[in-house]
Design a protein around this motif. Structure first.
Motif, PDB file in Angstrom:
ATOM      1  N   THR A  92       0.901  -0.887  -0.188  1.00  0.00           N
ATOM      2  CA  THR A  92       0.075   0.035   0.079  1.00  0.00           C
ATOM      3  C   THR A  92       0.815   1.110   0.010  1.00  0.00           C
ATOM      4  O   THR A  92       0.573   2.182  -0.838  1.00  0.00           O
ATOM      5  N   LEU A 136      -2.983  -7.601  -5.348  1.00  0.00           N
ATOM      6  CA  LEU A 136      -3.677  -7.739  -4.171  1.00  0.00           C
ATOM      7  C   LEU A 136      -3.623  -9.393  -3.687  1.00  0.00           C
ATOM      8  O   LEU A 136      -3.411  -9.474  -2.479  1.00  0.00           O
ATOM      9  N   ARG A 140      -1.786 -10.274  -0.153  1.00  0.00           N
ATOM     10  CA  ARG A 140      -2.843 -10.601   0.806  1.00  0.00           C
ATOM     11  C   ARG A 140      -2.339 -10.717   2.264  1.00  0.00           C
ATOM     12  O   ARG A 140      -2.833  -9.981   3.287  1.00  0.00           O
ATOM     13  N   ASP A 143      -1.419  -6.842   3.080  1.00  0.00           N
ATOM     14  CA  ASP A 143      -2.053  -5.672   2.707  1.00  0.00           C
ATOM     15  C   ASP A 143      -3.675  -5.813   2.444  1.00  0.00           C
ATOM     16  O   ASP A 143      -4.294  -5.126   1.739  1.00  0.00           O
ATOM     17  N   ALA A 144      -4.213  -6.903   3.326  1.00  0.00           N
ATOM     18  CA  ALA A 144      -5.667  -7.131   2.852  1.00  0.00           C
ATOM     19  C   ALA A 144      -6.495  -6.432   3.695  1.00  0.00           C
ATOM     20  O   ALA A 144      -7.615  -6.669   3.673  1.00  0.00           O
ATOM     21  N   GLN A 149      -6.965  -0.869   2.316  1.00  0.00           N
ATOM     22  CA  GLN A 149      -7.845  -0.687   0.939  1.00  0.00           C
ATOM     23  C   GLN A 149      -8.384   0.675   0.963  1.00  0.00           C
ATOM     24  O   GLN A 149      -8.393   1.192  -0.267  1.00  0.00           O
TER      25      GLN A 149
END
Length: 189
Positions: A92, A136, A140, A143-144, A149
């Motif tokens: 991110t 993504l 995962r 950064d999930a 997000q």
């Protein structure tokens, strides 16, 4: 044919690279509508037939340019992730930095012009979606979260605001948004 023309048939990668670079320059200066087969071929010093040897159509050239830019974005993001000492949110942060200040993806790159076309062009939209889904999935574990997000979506919104208002450099307000998004990416959510 210009003196800089590629006359040897054994240079396909150099010719392809020149075509992509010239198409990117034209897109930056004149928008995607400025990318014509004639303009790109002339700028690269090849014939239209030479361009069609590498890209079967103008659409294939634009898709090739889009894919090439995504590859550059990937490399830039990978380098930033590798340099980030904190794995959580590293994709991110790399994405936000790429959007705001990146060499391949940032506000003042050929990406800005091409990505506007991706909104309406199904094949470019598909390439973007596949790239983002793969990223993504790959990140995962780090950064999930919903918070991360939101940070990425806010970066996309800032980018859209920048390119649609015709700004040419990041102002203090936009820099503050960038800094806030980066700070958000470190928070546990």
């Amino acid at each position: 044919m210009p003196a800089s023309a590629y006359t040897r048939t054994k240079q396909p990668e150099q010719v392809r690279r020149a075509l992509l670079d010239c198409a990117a320059d034209i897109a930056t200066d004149h928008g995607v509508s400025g990318i014509t087969v004639q303009a790109v071929a002339a700028a690269a010093g090849v014939t239209k037939g030479g361009l069609f040897h590498h890209f079967g159509s103008k659409q294939a050239l634009i898709e090739g340019l889009f894919a090439d830019l995504l590859g550059r974005v990937d490399a830039e993001i990978d380098a930033a992730i590798e340099a980030d000492p904190n794995p959580r949110g590293s994709f991110t942060r790399a994405y936000v930095n790429a959007v705001f200040t990146g060499k391949a993806f940032g506000f003042t790159t050929p990406w800005a012009t091409l990505s506007m076309v991706a909104v309406t062009d199904p094949s470019l939209r598909r390439l973007w979606n596949e790239w983002m889904k793969a990223r993504l999935k790959r990140h995962r574990a780090t950064d999930a979260t919903l918070g991360l997000q939101i940070v990425r979506l806010a970066a996309d919104g800032a980018w859209l605001s920048f390119v649609t208002t015709g700004q040419t450099r990041m102002n203090a307000d936009l820099r503050a948004v960038h800094d806030r998004l980066i700070a958000q990416s470190y928070q546990r959510q």
